[in-house]
Design an enzyme around this catalytic site. Structure first.
Site, PDB file in Angstrom:
ATOM      1  N   ARG A 192       0.835  -1.219   0.000  1.00 54.75           N
ATOM      2  CA  ARG A 192       0.000   0.000   0.000  1.00 54.75           C
ATOM      3  C   ARG A 192       0.867   1.266   0.000  1.00 54.75           C
ATOM      4  NH1 ARG A 192      -2.958  -3.843  -0.449  1.00 54.75           N
ATOM      5  NH2 ARG A 192      -5.042  -4.078   0.420  1.00 54.75           N
ATOM      6  N   SER A 230     -10.338  -0.797   3.693  1.00 51.18           N
ATOM      7  CA  SER A 230      -9.539  -0.901   4.924  1.00 51.18           C
ATOM      8  C   SER A 230      -9.107   0.489   5.345  1.00 51.18           C
ATOM      9  CB  SER A 230      -8.285  -1.726   4.676  1.00 51.18           C
ATOM     10  OG  SER A 230      -8.610  -3.011   4.253  1.00 51.18           O
ATOM     11  N   GLU A 278      -4.446   3.613   6.498  1.00 48.43           N
ATOM     12  CA  GLU A 278      -4.083   3.352   5.105  1.00 48.43           C
ATOM     13  C   GLU A 278      -4.615   4.481   4.222  1.00 48.43           C
ATOM     14  OE1 GLU A 278      -5.469   0.721   1.414  1.00 48.43           O
ATOM     15  OE2 GLU A 278      -5.788  -0.229   3.340  1.00 48.43           O
TER      16      GLU A 278
HETATM   17  N1  EPU Z   1     -10.126 -10.602  11.051  1.00 50.17           N
HETATM   18  C1  EPU Z   1     -10.749 -10.619  12.267  1.00 50.17           C
HETATM   19  N2  EPU Z   1     -11.717  -9.696  12.534  1.00 50.17           N
HETATM   20  C2  EPU Z   1     -12.088  -8.776  11.613  1.00 50.17           C
HETATM   21  C3  EPU Z   1     -11.436  -8.746  10.364  1.00 50.17           C
HETATM   22  C4  EPU Z   1     -10.454  -9.666  10.093  1.00 50.17           C
HETATM   23  O1  EPU Z   1     -10.439 -11.452  13.136  1.00 50.17           O
HETATM   24  O2  EPU Z   1     -12.975  -7.989  11.915  1.00 50.17           O
HETATM   25  C5  EPU Z   1      -9.127 -11.639  10.737  1.00 50.17           C
HETATM   26  C6  EPU Z   1      -9.718 -12.637   9.731  1.00 50.17           C
HETATM   27  O3  EPU Z   1     -10.399 -13.654  10.361  1.00 50.17           O
HETATM   28  C7  EPU Z   1      -8.506 -13.145   9.022  1.00 50.17           C
HETATM   29  C8  EPU Z   1      -7.564 -11.950   9.052  1.00 50.17           C
HETATM   30  O4  EPU Z   1      -8.029 -11.079  10.066  1.00 50.17           O
HETATM   31  O5  EPU Z   1      -7.897 -14.195   9.752  1.00 50.17           O
HETATM   32  C9  EPU Z   1      -7.463 -11.247   7.722  1.00 50.17           C
HETATM   33  O6  EPU Z   1      -8.734 -10.744   7.345  1.00 50.17           O
HETATM   34  P1  EPU Z   1      -9.163 -10.529   5.793  1.00 50.17           P
HETATM   35  O7  EPU Z   1      -8.869 -11.755   5.034  1.00 50.17           O
HETATM   36  O8  EPU Z   1     -10.536  -9.991   5.788  1.00 50.17           O
HETATM   37  O9  EPU Z   1      -8.141  -9.463   5.240  1.00 50.17           O
HETATM   38  P2  EPU Z   1      -7.466  -8.179   5.885  1.00 50.17           P
HETATM   39  O10 EPU Z   1      -6.055  -8.474   6.193  1.00 50.17           O
HETATM   40  O11 EPU Z   1      -8.311  -7.682   7.000  1.00 50.17           O
HETATM   41  C10 EPU Z   1      -6.538  -7.251   3.609  1.00 50.17           C
HETATM   42  C11 EPU Z   1      -6.581  -5.969   2.816  1.00 50.17           C
HETATM   43  C12 EPU Z   1      -7.918  -5.829   2.106  1.00 50.17           C
HETATM   44  C13 EPU Z   1      -8.082  -7.009   1.176  1.00 50.17           C
HETATM   45  C14 EPU Z   1      -7.999  -8.292   2.005  1.00 50.17           C
HETATM   46  C15 EPU Z   1      -8.019  -9.518   1.146  1.00 50.17           C
HETATM   47  C16 EPU Z   1      -5.132  -4.404   3.980  1.00 50.17           C
HETATM   48  C17 EPU Z   1      -5.048  -3.188   4.827  1.00 50.17           C
HETATM   49  N3  EPU Z   1      -6.361  -4.837   3.701  1.00 50.17           N
HETATM   50  O12 EPU Z   1      -7.523  -7.158   4.639  1.00 50.17           O
HETATM   51  O13 EPU Z   1      -7.850  -4.660   1.309  1.00 50.17           O
HETATM   52  O14 EPU Z   1      -9.313  -6.952   0.488  1.00 50.17           O
HETATM   53  O15 EPU Z   1      -6.760  -8.343   2.765  1.00 50.17           O
HETATM   54  O16 EPU Z   1      -6.826  -9.611   0.431  1.00 50.17           O
HETATM   55  O17 EPU Z   1      -4.099  -4.933   3.583  1.00 50.17           O
HETATM   56  C18 EPU Z   1      -8.316  -2.338   1.247  1.00 50.17           C
HETATM   57  O18 EPU Z   1      -7.101  -2.155   1.156  1.00 50.17           O
HETATM   58  O19 EPU Z   1      -9.129  -1.388   1.248  1.00 50.17           O
HETATM   59  C19 EPU Z   1      -8.828  -3.697   1.386  1.00 50.17           C
HETATM   60  C20 EPU Z   1     -10.114  -3.958   1.558  1.00 50.17           C
END
Ligand code: EPU
Length: 338
Positions: A162, A237, A333
């Site tokens: 990012r 995010s 972000e």
């Molecule tokens: N999780 C929780 N609680 C929550 C949210 C997430 O426990 O409320 C845990 C999930 O269970 C999982 C882990 O956190 O084990 C990761 O969650 P998720 O797969 O939803 O992805 P993320 O790391 O929260 C990132 C990106 C997203 C992208 C997703 C999928 C960043 C800041 N965000 O989110 O990007 O869609 O991975 O690749 O890197 C964005 O940048 O706007 C965005 C939506």
């Protein structure tokens, strides 16, 4: 070019913040862009793309230049790849759908990311194991004061998680006018390793997915946990997932053995900020019209008439609580417009 005064930006940022631009102009060609950049009657200028990665915390005392450059072009075909170019004002998801309709692979995992193509490199947008940089060839940009056109190669862009040159050294210096990608026409490299994609494909009994199947799976996953900005204002995010050095990560894991994490390198681990925020009790919480999404704690939402300042206040509350609880400093972000 029509320059409007005291223009509401509510429909021009996905958070739906009703801040005003002192002046506002929409540009539809590179020539118009250059003319407005050269116009000294408006010394303060603010470049606006899709408005999907910003939190406007107050009125903008400047000429807001809305980049509405359109056009998608197949530049060349080489063996099993094609080079395609999209103008900055093209909606990112519409562009991704166009590539898929033409059978071009590479962008499918980034389906449904809000925003425009021209701002995608600033963030190095990414989702489900793929980042923009993986298919990026170059982008064309105009220097805001010299008006010179510069082609930025992948190296010039200094992409990171990012992050890019345009968010750091190059901040507020260039306007990206188009972005060029290299995509595959055959033997696509499919990225289904991200857990949720495989599970989503399995639901539909798909064992040999096409690029369109992957896109559909990503769309289904995103729709299930990310709010649609047309219904509830948000900027995806709000925070970046923190990357912590091995020593502090090991201490963290000892105290929180159930925490999810990803190894980034030998010495660094990424911890999902969404998990940290949920543990702090914020998931689904609402403070007036500012809130934390109930299905993904990493996303802050505007239920209607929250101001940018109220969302920012909530963000600060979250940052402090996560720091207090875990000793980890999470960072926004989104671009904070202060
Ligand atoms: N999780 C929780 N609680 C929550 C949210 C997430 O426990 O409320 C845990 C999930 O269970 C999982 C882990 O956190 O084990 C990761 O969650 P998720 O797969 O939803 O992805 P993320 O790391 O929260 C990132 C990106 C997203 C992208 C997703 C999928 C960043 C800041 N965000 O989110 O990007 O869609 O991975 O690749 O890197 C964005 O940048 O706007 C965005 C939506």
């Amino acid at each position: 070019m029509l320059i409007q005064e005291n223009f509401s930006l509510k429909d021009y940022n996905t958070f739906g913040i009703a801040a005003k631009a002192k002046f506002f102009v929409e540009i539809k060609s590179v020539a118009e862009l250059k003319a407005i950049l050269a116009n000294q009657d408006y010394p303060n200028k603010f470049i606006l793309g899709g408005g999907s990665n910003m939190l406007i915390t107050k009125d903008i005392d400047a000429l807001v230049i809305y980049i509405n450059l359109k056009g998608i072009q197949l530049v060349s075909k080489e063996g099993e790849t094609v080079t395609v170019k999209a103008m900055a004002g093209e909606n990112w998801h519409k562009f991704v759908l166009w590539t898929l309709e033409n059978g071009y692979g590479g962008l499918e995992n980034m389906s449904l990311i809000p925003g425009n193509t021209g701002t995608a490199p600033i963030q190095n947008i990414g989702a489900y194991g793929v980042e923009l940089k993986d298919c990026f060839v170059n982008c064309e940009a105009i220097h805001r004061s010299s008006l010179e056109t510069k082609i930025f190669s992948k190296t010039d862009c200094q992409f990171g998680y990012r992050e890019s040159f345009f968010k750091n050294e190059g901040k507020n210096q260039y306007v990206i006018t188009s972005v060029t990608f290299k995509l595959s026409t055959k033997n696509h490299t499919l990225n289904t390793s991200y857990g949720a994609i495989e599970a989503e494909l399995a639901k539909s009994n798909i064992t040999a997915p096409t690029i369109k199947d992957i896109s559909n799976a990503v769309i289904a996953i995103r729709n299930s946990k990310l709010p649609d900005p047309k219904e509830i204002g948000n900027s995806g995010s709000f925070f970046k997932n923190p990357v912590v050095p091995k020593a502090s990560f090991e201490m963290f894991l000892e105290k929180n053995p159930e925490a999810p994490y990803y190894k980034v390198s030998e010495g660094a681990y990424k911890i999902p900020a969404g998990w940290l925020i949920e543990q702090c009790g914020f998931k689904g919480k609402r403070f007036g019209d500012a809130g934390v999404h109930d299905k993904q704690a990493l996303v802050l939402v505007n239920y209607g008439s929250a101001t940018g300042a109220e969302i920012l206040e909530l963000a600060k509350k979250i940052i402090n609580k996560v720091d207090h609880t875990f000793g980890i400093k999470i960072k926004p972000e989104v671009n904070l417009i202060k």
